[in-house]
Design an enzyme around this catalytic site. Structure first.
Site, mmCIF file in Angstrom:
data_model
loop_
_atom_site.group_PDB
_atom_site.id
_atom_site.type_symbol
_atom_site.label_atom_id
_atom_site.label_comp_id
_atom_site.label_asym_id
_atom_site.label_seq_id
_atom_site.Cartn_x
_atom_site.Cartn_y
_atom_site.Cartn_z
ATOM 1 N N LYS A 37 37.492 35.422 43.929
ATOM 2 C CA LYS A 37 38.179 35.438 43.230
ATOM 3 C C LYS A 37 39.097 34.211 42.621
ATOM 4 O O LYS A 37 39.867 33.720 43.185
ATOM 5 C CB LYS A 37 39.303 36.564 43.872
ATOM 6 C CG LYS A 37 40.306 37.463 42.629
ATOM 7 C CD LYS A 37 41.083 38.315 42.931
ATOM 8 C CE LYS A 37 42.024 39.537 42.295
ATOM 9 N NZ LYS A 37 42.506 40.494 42.277
ATOM 10 N N SER A 66 42.929 44.842 40.435
ATOM 11 C CA SER A 66 41.910 42.925 39.132
ATOM 12 C C SER A 66 41.454 43.025 39.972
ATOM 13 O O SER A 66 41.020 42.176 38.646
ATOM 14 C CB SER A 66 44.132 42.694 39.271
ATOM 15 O OG SER A 66 43.665 41.928 40.228
ATOM 16 N N SER A 99 44.929 46.535 44.457
ATOM 17 C CA SER A 99 43.567 45.409 43.487
ATOM 18 C C SER A 99 42.337 45.566 43.951
ATOM 19 O O SER A 99 41.797 45.090 43.524
ATOM 20 C CB SER A 99 44.743 44.747 42.438
ATOM 21 O OG SER A 99 45.147 44.968 41.589
#
Length: 493
Positions: free
Chosen positions: A79, A159, A183
């Site tokens: 990420k 997210s 998330s």
């Protein structure tokens, strides 16, 4: 031989170790899959050379008979919130575009030390602020899933939407995620994969771009509970560079996996039966109770009476911390600098932030600055912190009656991209089941349960006692074995 991109963490690690295939063959297969899947927009930056170099190092170790590590030969997605030395790290924001850290985050370094390689940096909601992966400066991420009979682009959740999309599409066997208010869990539920947020402090926050420091926690996203256990073991550990890091040994979660829940009690929070929750979600929750009963658990009712206040409290605490954390992006030290002709320092700050931050980030900074301002600090921020304490106390009392809690992960399945853009409050409600565990700093996991009438995945959530990731993983494994979830998206990308 099975197509390598269909394999998960455990199968790749074991296959490389046994010599069934080489780490380089795995890296090449996934590099090719990533290159073919550009239309998902899951990656901001791809790093095929990093994946190949790590693979070659693992193959060389195997040739010498050396230990390959717990993630030996497994290429993963990272990420783009984790600092990676010499590789652009943006938090999906224009304000950090072009920032190449000169250091490695602790979590990513732990994974490289365990033998993993990096396929690239994954897209996300800007600064991890969002529930649909539509706030990224680098464009929306598409879910690999589609509604039955429709070609509308669906949200992969947020997210960590790039992470969930990449794992579900089989272009990465696993990925890192971060979870501030859901998330990891919400995108995992939307895309039919597993994701666990460990106890707050279990994984170091050093080198992770901060959103809300008292909530942020890294965790793994993969297709199975076993793969999450392996990866979490590699990621976790005490870090003296992070003042909130837990000074505890990392348990052997993979070795401790057991789907036998005899003697365990699973709590069902009555307050989670909320208006507006999809019928298909409620049915899967009922089915989840039966699966856990079948695994030997006793199902008991519990009360988490302050649940309805958790989401409003979260949307005060998290933006407050964000407004403080994001003050460092001023155009002086790194990233974007917008300097209009004849501008002074204050003008540069204003121009840089106006240009660099997206609308959702600005919205949360404004909320956070407002609730921290002199006239409102006691009315909002202090009250929210008191609610947070009450939410934590609810869980502590509930865990006096049970060992873990079963709940839905999300109130609905995935929705089409763009469908909630004009309604931030409805978007925020996506996190209603995920936020309480975040406020209390508890370990929590989403495991895929079934698909709904539209053919979209639904997840079930297990919340555990502090430090009891093993209990969460074991309950997740019991669900996984009984659900037999093997649905995967039809390839369109």
């Amino acid at each position: 031989m099975t197509e390598l991109t269909n394999l998960g963490v455990k199968d790749i690690r074991d296959g490389v170790a046994s010599g069934e295939f080489t780490a380089r063959e795995v890296a090449e297969a996934f590099n090719a899959a990533v290159a073919e899947a550009a239309s998902l927009n899951a990656f901001i930056v791809t790093t095929p050379d990093h994946a190949l170099a790590s693979a070659d190092a693992v193959d060389a170790k195997r040739a010498k008979g050396e230990d390959l590590g717990t993630m030996g030969g497994v290429p993963i997605g990272m990420k783009d919130l984790f600092a990676t030395k010499g590789v652009q790290t943006t938090a999906a924001s224009h304000i950090l575009e072009g920032f190449n850290p000169q250091y490695e985050s602790t979590v990513s370094q732990n994974l490289w030390d365990a033998g993993a390689g990096m396929l690239g940096k994954l897209n996300l909601d800007q600064f991890a602020m969002g529930s649909s992966n539509e706030t990224s400066y680098f464009g929306n991420v598409s879910s690999p899933w589609r509604k039955a009979g429709s070609n509308a682009a669906m949200s992969p959740g947020g997210s960590s939407g790039g992470s969930s999309s990449a794992v579900a599409a089989r272009i990465a066997p696993a990925a890192t995620g971060t979870d501030t208010g859901g998330s990891i869990r919400q995108p995992a539920a939307f895309t039919g994969i597993c994701g666990i947020k460990p106890t707050y402090g279990r994984c170091s926050r050093w080198g992770v771009v901060a959103f809300a420091s008292s909530l942020d926690q890294a965790g793994p996203m993969a297709r199975t509970v076993e793969d999450c256990a392996i990866m979490l073991e590699a990621m976790a550990g005490f870090d003296p560079k992070d003042a909130t890091s837990l000074k505890m040994d990392v348990p052997a979660w993979e070795a401790g996996l057991s789907a036998d829940l005899k003697g365990k009690r699973i709590g069902i929070p009555r307050e989670y039966r909320m208006e507006g929750t999809d019928e298909d979600i409620l049915k899967s929750w009922e089915q989840g109770k039966e699966w856990l009963r079948d695994a030997g658990a006793e199902i008991v009712d519990v009360s988490l009476q302050h649940t309805k206040y958790a989401l409003p409290a979260y949307y005060i605490v998290a933006p407050a911390e964000a407004s403080s954390n994001l003050a460092r992006y001023d155009g002086v030290r790194y990233g974007l600098r917008d300097l209009p002709d004849g501008a002074g320092l204050q003008d540069m700050y204003a121009a840089t932030r106006a240009e660099g931050f997206g609308d959702e980030v600005k919205r949360r900074i404004l909320i956070g600055t407002y609730v921290l301002s002199a006239g409102f600090y006691d009315a909002y921020y202090n009250q929210a912190q008191k609610v947070r304490t009450l939410v934590s106390r609810d869980f502590a009392e509930a865990f006096g009656q049970c060992d873990a809690i079963l709940a839905p992960t999300t109130p609905t399945a995935s929705f089409p991209l763009g469908s909630l853009n004009d309604d931030p409050l409805t978007m925020y409600l996506n996190d209603v089941f995920a936020v309480p565990a975040s406020l209390a700093g508890l370990p929590a996991m989403s495991v895929p349960a079934t698909v709904n009438s539209d053919g979209l995945p639904l997840g079930l959530q297990i919340v555990g006692k502090p430090f009891d990731e093993q209990g969460v993983l074991n309950a997740g494994l019991a669900i996984q074995q009984r659900a037999g979830f093997d649905a995967k998206p039809e390839k369109w990308w």
